[in-house]
Motif scaffolding. Structure first.
Motif, PDB file in Angstrom:
ATOM      1  N   ALA A 169       0.838  -1.213   0.000  1.00 21.55           N
ATOM      2  CA  ALA A 169       0.000   0.000   0.000  1.00 21.55           C
ATOM      3  C   ALA A 169       0.866   1.252   0.000  1.00 21.55           C
ATOM      4  CB  ALA A 169      -0.921  -0.024   1.217  1.00 21.55           C
ATOM      5  N   LEU A 170       1.946   1.224   0.775  1.00 19.60           N
ATOM      6  CA  LEU A 170       2.826   2.403   0.836  1.00 19.60           C
ATOM      7  C   LEU A 170       3.581   2.578  -0.484  1.00 19.60           C
ATOM      8  CD1 LEU A 170       4.193   4.772   2.199  1.00 19.60           C
ATOM      9  CD2 LEU A 170       5.758   3.181   3.327  1.00 19.60           C
ATOM     10  N   ASP A 171       4.157   1.491  -1.015  1.00 21.49           N
ATOM     11  CA  ASP A 171       4.888   1.585  -2.293  1.00 21.49           C
ATOM     12  C   ASP A 171       3.996   2.196  -3.367  1.00 21.49           C
ATOM     13  OD1 ASP A 171       7.032   0.365  -1.147  1.00 21.49           O
ATOM     14  OD2 ASP A 171       6.740  -1.588  -2.109  1.00 21.49           O
ATOM     15  N   GLU A 172       2.761   1.725  -3.417  1.00 21.91           N
ATOM     16  CA  GLU A 172       1.846   2.203  -4.461  1.00 21.91           C
ATOM     17  C   GLU A 172       1.446   3.660  -4.217  1.00 21.91           C
ATOM     18  OE1 GLU A 172      -1.084  -0.923  -4.287  1.00 21.91           O
ATOM     19  OE2 GLU A 172       0.493  -2.383  -4.741  1.00 21.91           O
ATOM     20  N   ALA A 173       1.285   4.049  -2.952  1.00 23.96           N
ATOM     21  CA  ALA A 173       0.941   5.448  -2.633  1.00 23.96           C
ATOM     22  C   ALA A 173       2.089   6.380  -3.036  1.00 23.96           C
ATOM     23  CB  ALA A 173       0.634   5.584  -1.144  1.00 23.96           C
ATOM     24  N   VAL A 174       3.321   5.934  -2.784  1.00 25.41           N
ATOM     25  CA  VAL A 174       4.487   6.749  -3.127  1.00 25.41           C
ATOM     26  C   VAL A 174       4.573   6.919  -4.651  1.00 25.41           C
ATOM     27  CG1 VAL A 174       7.029   6.747  -3.146  1.00 25.41           C
ATOM     28  CG2 VAL A 174       5.790   6.201  -1.036  1.00 25.41           C
ATOM     29  N   ALA A 175       4.408   5.819  -5.371  1.00 22.97           N
ATOM     30  CA  ALA A 175       4.483   5.891  -6.844  1.00 22.97           C
ATOM     31  C   ALA A 175       3.388   6.814  -7.380  1.00 22.97           C
ATOM     32  CB  ALA A 175       4.334   4.485  -7.434  1.00 22.97           C
ATOM     33  N   TYR A 176       2.204   6.693  -6.809  1.00 24.48           N
ATOM     34  CA  TYR A 176       1.081   7.522  -7.275  1.00 24.48           C
ATOM     35  C   TYR A 176       1.339   8.999  -6.967  1.00 24.48           C
ATOM     36  CZ  TYR A 176      -3.613   9.210  -8.159  1.00 24.48           C
ATOM     37  OH  TYR A 176      -4.684   9.906  -8.666  1.00 24.48           O
ATOM     38  N   ALA A 177       1.827   9.278  -5.764  1.00 25.15           N
ATOM     39  CA  ALA A 177       2.056  10.668  -5.347  1.00 25.15           C
ATOM     40  C   ALA A 177       3.127  11.341  -6.204  1.00 25.15           C
ATOM     41  CB  ALA A 177       2.441  10.712  -3.868  1.00 25.15           C
ATOM     42  N   LYS A 178       4.084  10.549  -6.697  1.00 19.26           N
ATOM     43  CA  LYS A 178       5.127  11.127  -7.558  1.00 19.26           C
ATOM     44  C   LYS A 178       4.599  11.375  -8.964  1.00 19.26           C
ATOM     45  CE  LYS A 178       9.338   9.130  -5.594  1.00 19.26           C
ATOM     46  NZ  LYS A 178      10.256   7.998  -5.812  1.00 19.26           N
ATOM     47  N   ALA A 205      -4.795  -1.158  -6.765  1.00 18.96           N
ATOM     48  CA  ALA A 205      -4.883  -2.214  -5.728  1.00 18.96           C
ATOM     49  C   ALA A 205      -5.163  -1.643  -4.341  1.00 18.96           C
ATOM     50  CB  ALA A 205      -3.596  -3.021  -5.701  1.00 18.96           C
ATOM     51  N   ALA A 206      -5.104  -0.314  -4.203  1.00 18.70           N
ATOM     52  CA  ALA A 206      -5.226   0.300  -2.858  1.00 18.70           C
ATOM     53  C   ALA A 206      -6.499  -0.158  -2.137  1.00 18.70           C
ATOM     54  CB  ALA A 206      -5.195   1.818  -2.978  1.00 18.70           C
ATOM     55  N   GLU A 207      -7.602  -0.234  -2.866  1.00 15.27           N
ATOM     56  CA  GLU A 207      -8.859  -0.622  -2.194  1.00 15.27           C
ATOM     57  C   GLU A 207      -8.803  -2.090  -1.746  1.00 15.27           C
ATOM     58  OE1 GLU A 207     -11.710  -2.605  -3.371  1.00 15.27           O
ATOM     59  OE2 GLU A 207     -10.472  -3.362  -5.006  1.00 15.27           O
ATOM     60  N   ARG A 208      -8.157  -2.950  -2.550  1.00 11.69           N
ATOM     61  CA  ARG A 208      -8.026  -4.366  -2.151  1.00 11.69           C
ATOM     62  C   ARG A 208      -7.185  -4.481  -0.880  1.00 11.69           C
ATOM     63  NH1 ARG A 208      -4.017  -8.089  -3.957  1.00 11.69           N
ATOM     64  NH2 ARG A 208      -3.625  -6.875  -5.836  1.00 11.69           N
ATOM     65  N   HIS A 209      -6.099  -3.715  -0.820  1.00  5.44           N
ATOM     66  CA  HIS A 209      -5.258  -3.783   0.384  1.00  5.44           C
ATOM     67  C   HIS A 209      -6.065  -3.403   1.628  1.00  5.44           C
ATOM     68  CE1 HIS A 209      -2.063  -4.456  -2.331  1.00  5.44           C
ATOM     69  NE2 HIS A 209      -1.810  -3.209  -2.645  1.00  5.44           N
ATOM     70  N   LEU A 210      -6.884  -2.352   1.500  1.00  2.00           N
ATOM     71  CA  LEU A 210      -7.667  -1.909   2.662  1.00  2.00           C
ATOM     72  C   LEU A 210      -8.691  -2.973   3.063  1.00  2.00           C
ATOM     73  CD1 LEU A 210      -8.273   0.297   4.746  1.00  2.00           C
ATOM     74  CD2 LEU A 210      -9.763   1.402   3.077  1.00  2.00           C
ATOM     75  N   ARG A 211      -9.338  -3.590   2.078  1.00  2.84           N
ATOM     76  CA  ARG A 211     -10.302  -4.657   2.406  1.00  2.84           C
ATOM     77  C   ARG A 211      -9.576  -5.856   3.025  1.00  2.84           C
ATOM     78  NH1 ARG A 211     -12.116  -7.087  -1.677  1.00  2.84           N
ATOM     79  NH2 ARG A 211     -11.209  -5.952  -3.414  1.00  2.84           N
ATOM     80  N   ASP A 212      -8.427  -6.202   2.437  1.00  3.49           N
ATOM     81  CA  ASP A 212      -7.694  -7.387   2.925  1.00  3.49           C
ATOM     82  C   ASP A 212      -7.129  -7.181   4.332  1.00  3.49           C
ATOM     83  OD1 ASP A 212      -8.141  -8.829   0.607  1.00  3.49           O
ATOM     84  OD2 ASP A 212      -6.160  -8.427  -0.263  1.00  3.49           O
ATOM     85  N   VAL A 213      -6.617  -5.992   4.593  1.00  4.00           N
ATOM     86  CA  VAL A 213      -5.899  -5.789   5.860  1.00  4.00           C
ATOM     87  C   VAL A 213      -6.850  -5.704   7.055  1.00  4.00           C
ATOM     88  CG1 VAL A 213      -5.816  -3.238   6.069  1.00  4.00           C
ATOM     89  CG2 VAL A 213      -3.813  -4.619   6.705  1.00  4.00           C
ATOM     90  N   ARG A 214      -8.116  -5.360   6.775  1.00  2.00           N
ATOM     91  CA  ARG A 214      -9.027  -5.037   7.877  1.00  2.00           C
ATOM     92  C   ARG A 214      -9.177  -6.184   8.890  1.00  2.00           C
ATOM     93  NH1 ARG A 214     -10.559  -3.981  11.645  1.00  2.00           N
ATOM     94  NH2 ARG A 214     -12.158  -2.571  12.420  1.00  2.00           N
ATOM     95  N   VAL A 215      -9.181  -7.416   8.398  1.00  2.73           N
ATOM     96  CA  VAL A 215      -9.414  -8.554   9.300  1.00  2.73           C
ATOM     97  C   VAL A 215      -8.202  -8.860  10.185  1.00  2.73           C
ATOM     98  CG1 VAL A 215      -8.606 -10.441   7.780  1.00  2.73           C
ATOM     99  CG2 VAL A 215     -10.501 -10.839   9.362  1.00  2.73           C
ATOM    100  N   THR A 216      -7.054  -8.288   9.847  1.00  9.23           N
ATOM    101  CA  THR A 216      -5.858  -8.670  10.619  1.00  9.23           C
ATOM    102  C   THR A 216      -5.932  -8.201  12.078  1.00  9.23           C
ATOM    103  OG1 THR A 216      -4.541  -6.735   9.936  1.00  9.23           O
ATOM    104  CG2 THR A 216      -4.364  -8.730   8.570  1.00  9.23           C
ATOM    105  N   THR A 217      -6.753  -7.177  12.361  1.00 10.04           N
ATOM    106  CA  THR A 217      -6.899  -6.780  13.774  1.00 10.04           C
ATOM    107  C   THR A 217      -7.943  -7.640  14.484  1.00 10.04           C
ATOM    108  OG1 THR A 217      -8.642  -5.133  13.399  1.00 10.04           O
ATOM    109  CG2 THR A 217      -6.371  -4.349  13.206  1.00 10.04           C
ATOM    110  N   ILE A 218      -8.525  -8.585  13.720  1.00 15.98           N
ATOM    111  CA  ILE A 218      -9.599  -9.414  14.289  1.00 15.98           C
ATOM    112  C   ILE A 218      -9.168 -10.876  14.451  1.00 15.98           C
ATOM    113  CG2 ILE A 218     -11.960 -10.254  13.913  1.00 15.98           C
ATOM    114  CD1 ILE A 218     -12.467  -7.594  12.346  1.00 15.98           C
TER     115      ILE A 218
END
Ligand code: COS
Length: 378
Positions: free
Chosen positions: A256-265, A347-360
């Protein structure tokens, strides 16, 4: 203090990274979209020794240690979180059987989990009414002749419909944690019924089902560990499992971070890349700092486990911090992507959906804090 990886760890990391980037990444979006159980990926992971990273070589494993396992999980999760959780549970089951199984059980199942012939392992602890409190489970096992007969229900079982072998907890004695034992149940055993497939928010390629045991008979030799010793086996397995989920969350957040950095640039507004605005830079700085803090907590817990030292508190600290930081990072990544972050184009939305369960799963954040506080206040 040494922050460098050793040769084995570097090799495992590079092997996992190459396979994940070349073979998993191109199919990750389709696995999610089509809710496809990643059987091909699991075969590839098996060929590389990544389904039994911390299982002894004599049982078919890679015997590369817990830090290597965490590194491999991070690389796989960076490309496909569904593949990563399927891999994590299989590794956890192999480790549990290697540690607590008889030589015959270990020989029979560890090799099959490692070489992929058993497809995956499953960990059947939770029940519809016993999640955070597994000590209140109701599934029972009673001895009839030379067999154990299992009756009851399990819930949220990762790979439950595909696993060649599952570790199943059931009550063999009175109430409480001391009356619980652990059994190895093979796929296709009569009386084992695969239940409803969960239609989940994320991890859509991983298989999550309920299970019913209806007079399910297993041989005497299916008991894993001591009679009445099942709860402790579950707790010890979960200490390691939490390092795996911590690694998974770190892997997802790294992507998620790698993709955010690439997008922001790349993305320009007001005549310049949005990466040049302090509002973006501060979000990226926070993501990088939290990600590194999570990695350090995770490697410390993994190193303690690998050294055979107590690590329950550290595994919980790693899990609660990594997973909560990963949710924040994936959320910021969607924010940095703007409107595009809310579409399937990125893929950003997939990462957010996928990561959500990890705190559960594998113990909620609330349970991790309970474990940490108990240890501090003891
Ligand atoms: N390692 C070894 N033994 C452990 C242990 C650990 N990490 N944690 C607890 N035990 C032992 C205790 O020492 C105790 O042994 P004695 O009976 O000999 O004293 C026994 O297990 C019972 O422990 P405790 O009384 O602490 O059990 P609780 O029911 O209070 O449960 C928590 C403790 C909350 C930590 C436990 O229920 C838990 O982890 N819950 C979350 C479960 C979970 O993660 N579910 C996700 C499903 S798997 S996807």
């Amino acid at each position: 203090m040494d922050f460098e990886l050793n040769d084995t760890q570097r090799l495992v990391q590079q092997t996992a990274r190459d396979f994940a980037q070349k073979t998993i990444l191109p199919v990750a979006a389709a696995i999610d979209k089509e809710e496809r159980f990643p059987a091909d990926v699991m075969r590839g992971l098996a060929e590389l020794g990544l389904l039994a990273v911390n299982v002894p070589e004599r049982l078919g494993g890679a015997e590369a240690g817990t830090v290597s396992y965490a590194l491999a999980m991070m690389e796989v999760a960076r490309t496909c979180a569904s593949c990563a959780v399927t891999m994590a549970v299989t590794n956890m089951v192999g480790e549990v059987i290697a540690r607590f199984g008889t030589p015959a059980q270990a020989e029979k199942y560890c090799r099959g989990l490692a070489d992929g012939s058993l497809v995956a392992g499953a960990f059947a602890l939770s029940e519809p009414e016993a999640g955070s409190d597994p000590g209140s489970m109701r599934t029972s096992a009673r001895k009839v002749g030379d067999q154990w007969i299992l009756d009851g229900q399990k819930q949220w079982i990762t790979s439950g419909a595909h696993a060649g072998v599952m570790v199943v907890w059931a009550r063999t004695g009175g109430p409480g944690t001391g009356g619980i034992s652990c059994f190895l149940v093979e796929k296709g055993t009569k009386g084992l019924i695969i239940g409803k497939h969960e239609d989940k928010m994320g991890l859509r390629g991983s298989n999550t089902v309920g299970l019913a045991f209806d007079g399910c008979a297993v041989p005497e030799s299916a008991l894993l560990g001591e009679l009445g010793g099942g709860f402790k086996i579950a707790m010890m397995a979960l200490d390691g499992g939490r390092i795996g989920i911590s690694s998974q969350a770190i892997g997802i957040a790294s992507a998620a971070l790698d993709e955010a950095v690439a997008y922001a640039k790349d993305r320009k507004q007001f005549g310049k890349p949005i990466a040049e605005f302090q509002a973006m830079q501060w979000q990226i700085a926070d993501c990088r700092t939290e990600l590194d803090a999570a990695r350090l907590l995770c490697f410390r817990a993994a190193a303690l486990k690998e050294a055979g030292k107590p690590h329950a508190k550290e595994a919980s600290m790693s899990k609660v911090y990594s997973t909560e930081a990963a949710v924040r990072i994936c959320n910021r990544s969607v924010q940095i992507h703007g409107g595009y972050g809310y579409t399937r184009e990125f893929a950003a939305e997939r990462h957010l959906r996928d990561v959500r369960v990890t705190t559960i799963y594998e113990g909620t954040s609330e349970i991790q804090r309970t474990v940490i506080a108990r240890s501090v206040l003891r």
